[in-house]
Write a protein that holds these residues in place. Structure first.
Motif, PDB file in Angstrom:
ATOM      1  N   VAL A  56       0.843  -1.201   0.000  1.00 35.90           N
ATOM      2  CA  VAL A  56       0.000   0.000   0.000  1.00 35.90           C
ATOM      3  C   VAL A  56       0.877   1.250   0.000  1.00 35.90           C
ATOM      4  O   VAL A  56       1.799   1.388   0.814  1.00 35.90           O
ATOM      5  CB  VAL A  56      -0.963   0.014   1.197  1.00 35.90           C
ATOM      6  CG1 VAL A  56      -1.759   1.315   1.243  1.00 35.90           C
ATOM      7  CG2 VAL A  56      -1.907  -1.179   1.139  1.00 35.90           C
ATOM      8  N   CYS A  57       0.597   2.140  -0.920  1.00 35.15           N
ATOM      9  CA  CYS A  57       1.344   3.393  -1.087  1.00 35.15           C
ATOM     10  C   CYS A  57       1.419   4.159   0.232  1.00 35.15           C
ATOM     11  O   CYS A  57       0.420   4.304   0.944  1.00 35.15           O
ATOM     12  CB  CYS A  57       0.643   4.225  -2.163  1.00 35.15           C
ATOM     13  SG  CYS A  57       1.274   5.897  -2.365  1.00 35.15           S
ATOM     14  N   VAL A  60      -1.140   6.919   0.723  1.00 36.70           N
ATOM     15  CA  VAL A  60      -2.455   6.441   1.138  1.00 36.70           C
ATOM     16  C   VAL A  60      -2.445   6.145   2.641  1.00 36.70           C
ATOM     17  O   VAL A  60      -3.352   6.547   3.368  1.00 36.70           O
ATOM     18  CB  VAL A  60      -2.864   5.196   0.319  1.00 36.70           C
ATOM     19  CG1 VAL A  60      -4.145   4.583   0.853  1.00 36.70           C
ATOM     20  CG2 VAL A  60      -2.998   5.562  -1.154  1.00 36.70           C
ATOM     21  N   ILE A  80      -9.387   7.078   0.063  1.00 30.35           N
ATOM     22  CA  ILE A  80      -8.700   5.979  -0.613  1.00 30.35           C
ATOM     23  C   ILE A  80      -9.347   5.693  -1.966  1.00 30.35           C
ATOM     24  O   ILE A  80      -8.651   5.506  -2.966  1.00 30.35           O
ATOM     25  CB  ILE A  80      -8.681   4.716   0.278  1.00 30.35           C
ATOM     26  CG1 ILE A  80      -7.779   4.946   1.487  1.00 30.35           C
ATOM     27  CG2 ILE A  80      -8.224   3.492  -0.516  1.00 30.35           C
ATOM     28  CD1 ILE A  80      -7.865   3.852   2.544  1.00 30.35           C
ATOM     29  N   GLU A  81     -10.660   5.684  -1.994  1.00 30.27           N
ATOM     30  CA  GLU A  81     -11.352   5.421  -3.256  1.00 30.27           C
ATOM     31  C   GLU A  81     -11.070   6.515  -4.289  1.00 30.27           C
ATOM     32  O   GLU A  81     -10.877   6.223  -5.473  1.00 30.27           O
ATOM     33  CB  GLU A  81     -12.846   5.263  -3.011  1.00 30.27           C
ATOM     34  CG  GLU A  81     -13.159   3.958  -2.291  1.00 30.27           C
ATOM     35  CD  GLU A  81     -14.604   3.811  -1.859  1.00 30.27           C
ATOM     36  OE1 GLU A  81     -15.405   4.759  -2.019  1.00 30.27           O
ATOM     37  OE2 GLU A  81     -14.942   2.734  -1.335  1.00 30.27           O
ATOM     38  N   ARG A  84      -7.526   5.995  -5.586  1.00 32.45           N
ATOM     39  CA  ARG A  84      -7.496   4.874  -6.523  1.00 32.45           C
ATOM     40  C   ARG A  84      -8.126   5.260  -7.866  1.00 32.45           C
ATOM     41  O   ARG A  84      -7.591   4.958  -8.920  1.00 32.45           O
ATOM     42  CB  ARG A  84      -8.213   3.660  -5.944  1.00 32.45           C
ATOM     43  CG  ARG A  84      -8.122   2.433  -6.864  1.00 32.45           C
ATOM     44  CD  ARG A  84      -9.017   1.264  -6.447  1.00 32.45           C
ATOM     45  NE  ARG A  84      -9.284   1.134  -5.051  1.00 32.45           N
ATOM     46  CZ  ARG A  84      -8.727   0.237  -4.233  1.00 32.45           C
ATOM     47  NH1 ARG A  84      -7.817  -0.598  -4.695  1.00 32.45           N
ATOM     48  NH2 ARG A  84      -9.069   0.170  -2.975  1.00 32.45           N
ATOM     49  N   GLU A  85      -9.248   5.941  -7.801  1.00 28.43           N
ATOM     50  CA  GLU A  85      -9.949   6.363  -9.023  1.00 28.43           C
ATOM     51  C   GLU A  85      -9.060   7.269  -9.887  1.00 28.43           C
ATOM     52  O   GLU A  85      -8.978   7.098 -11.099  1.00 28.43           O
ATOM     53  CB  GLU A  85     -11.231   7.108  -8.640  1.00 28.43           C
ATOM     54  CG  GLU A  85     -12.000   7.669  -9.801  1.00 28.43           C
ATOM     55  CD  GLU A  85     -13.201   8.488  -9.328  1.00 28.43           C
ATOM     56  OE1 GLU A  85     -13.478   9.530  -9.953  1.00 28.43           O
ATOM     57  OE2 GLU A  85     -13.844   8.096  -8.334  1.00 28.43           O
ATOM     58  N   ASN A  87      -5.708   7.686  -9.689  1.00 30.47           N
ATOM     59  CA  ASN A  87      -4.345   7.213  -9.954  1.00 30.47           C
ATOM     60  C   ASN A  87      -4.280   5.768 -10.460  1.00 30.47           C
ATOM     61  O   ASN A  87      -3.205   5.296 -10.801  1.00 30.47           O
ATOM     62  CB  ASN A  87      -3.479   7.370  -8.704  1.00 30.47           C
ATOM     63  CG  ASN A  87      -3.318   8.834  -8.348  1.00 30.47           C
ATOM     64  OD1 ASN A  87      -2.650   9.576  -9.056  1.00 30.47           O
ATOM     65  ND2 ASN A  87      -3.945   9.254  -7.262  1.00 30.47           N
ATOM     66  N   ASP A  89      -4.662   2.948  -8.847  1.00 28.00           N
ATOM     67  CA  ASP A  89      -4.291   1.909  -7.883  1.00 28.00           C
ATOM     68  C   ASP A  89      -3.944   2.571  -6.556  1.00 28.00           C
ATOM     69  O   ASP A  89      -3.858   3.795  -6.470  1.00 28.00           O
ATOM     70  CB  ASP A  89      -3.074   1.123  -8.382  1.00 28.00           C
ATOM     71  CG  ASP A  89      -3.117  -0.344  -7.991  1.00 28.00           C
ATOM     72  OD1 ASP A  89      -3.475  -0.649  -6.841  1.00 28.00           O
ATOM     73  OD2 ASP A  89      -2.801  -1.188  -8.850  1.00 28.00           O
ATOM     74  N   ILE A  90      -3.724   1.744  -5.527  1.00 28.76           N
ATOM     75  CA  ILE A  90      -3.195   2.232  -4.250  1.00 28.76           C
ATOM     76  C   ILE A  90      -1.960   1.442  -3.839  1.00 28.76           C
ATOM     77  O   ILE A  90      -1.417   1.654  -2.768  1.00 28.76           O
ATOM     78  CB  ILE A  90      -4.247   2.217  -3.115  1.00 28.76           C
ATOM     79  CG1 ILE A  90      -4.706   0.789  -2.803  1.00 28.76           C
ATOM     80  CG2 ILE A  90      -5.424   3.128  -3.438  1.00 28.76           C
ATOM     81  CD1 ILE A  90      -5.470   0.655  -1.492  1.00 28.76           C
ATOM     82  N   LEU A  95       1.752   1.440  -8.863  1.00 26.31           N
ATOM     83  CA  LEU A  95       1.771   2.872  -9.180  1.00 26.31           C
ATOM     84  C   LEU A  95       3.098   3.259  -9.829  1.00 26.31           C
ATOM     85  O   LEU A  95       3.134   3.992 -10.811  1.00 26.31           O
ATOM     86  CB  LEU A  95       1.541   3.709  -7.921  1.00 26.31           C
ATOM     87  CG  LEU A  95       0.129   3.675  -7.357  1.00 26.31           C
ATOM     88  CD1 LEU A  95       0.110   4.214  -5.938  1.00 26.31           C
ATOM     89  CD2 LEU A  95      -0.826   4.451  -8.249  1.00 26.31           C
TER      90      LEU A  95
END
Length: 118
Positions: A56-57, A60, A80-81, A84-85, A87, A89-90, A95
């Motif tokens: 996980v980034c 985030v 978080i959503e 993700r939307e 970029n 991904d998380i 990434l």
């Protein structure tokens, strides 16, 4: 502090050697109920996708830490959503492989999102 000031602070912290998570957290340290040095230490193991595992980034994770400490827990999932939307991904490794944005831009993006909440 304005959104732009927080973003610039986060970018500066990263240039000075803070990891992604630390940069996001410390840009918002004035909103946290703990001393800045504790926030810095707390965020240290979460850079490069949790201790360098590229999971996980850190950006985030930093957003989640700040929200939790500042009492905005209901905002974590929407942040978080949105991350993700926008970029794709998380997960740190994906990434970075996608090469869409370098870490400093992800840090700026995450700090900007967070600034709209706290």
């Amino acid at each position: 502090m304005t959104k732009e000031e927080r973003i610039e602070k986060a970018r500066g912290l990263h240039r000075q050697g803070c990891n992604c998570c630390q940069s996001v957290v410390m840009a918002c340290a004035d909103k946290l109920p703990i001393q800045p040095r504790h926030a810095l230490n707390m965020a240290a193991p979460f850079g490069r996708g949790i201790a360098g595992t590229r999971e996980v980034c850190g950006c985030v994770t930093g957003m989640a830490m700040v929200c939790g400490l500042a009492g905005y827990t209901d905002e974590v999932r929407p942040l978080i959503e949105k991350f993700r939307e926008d970029n794709g991904d998380i997960v740190c490794a994906r990434l970075l492989e996608a090469g869409k944005k370098p870490c400093p831009d992800m840090i700026a993006y995450a700090t900007g999102l967070l600034s709209e909440v706290i």
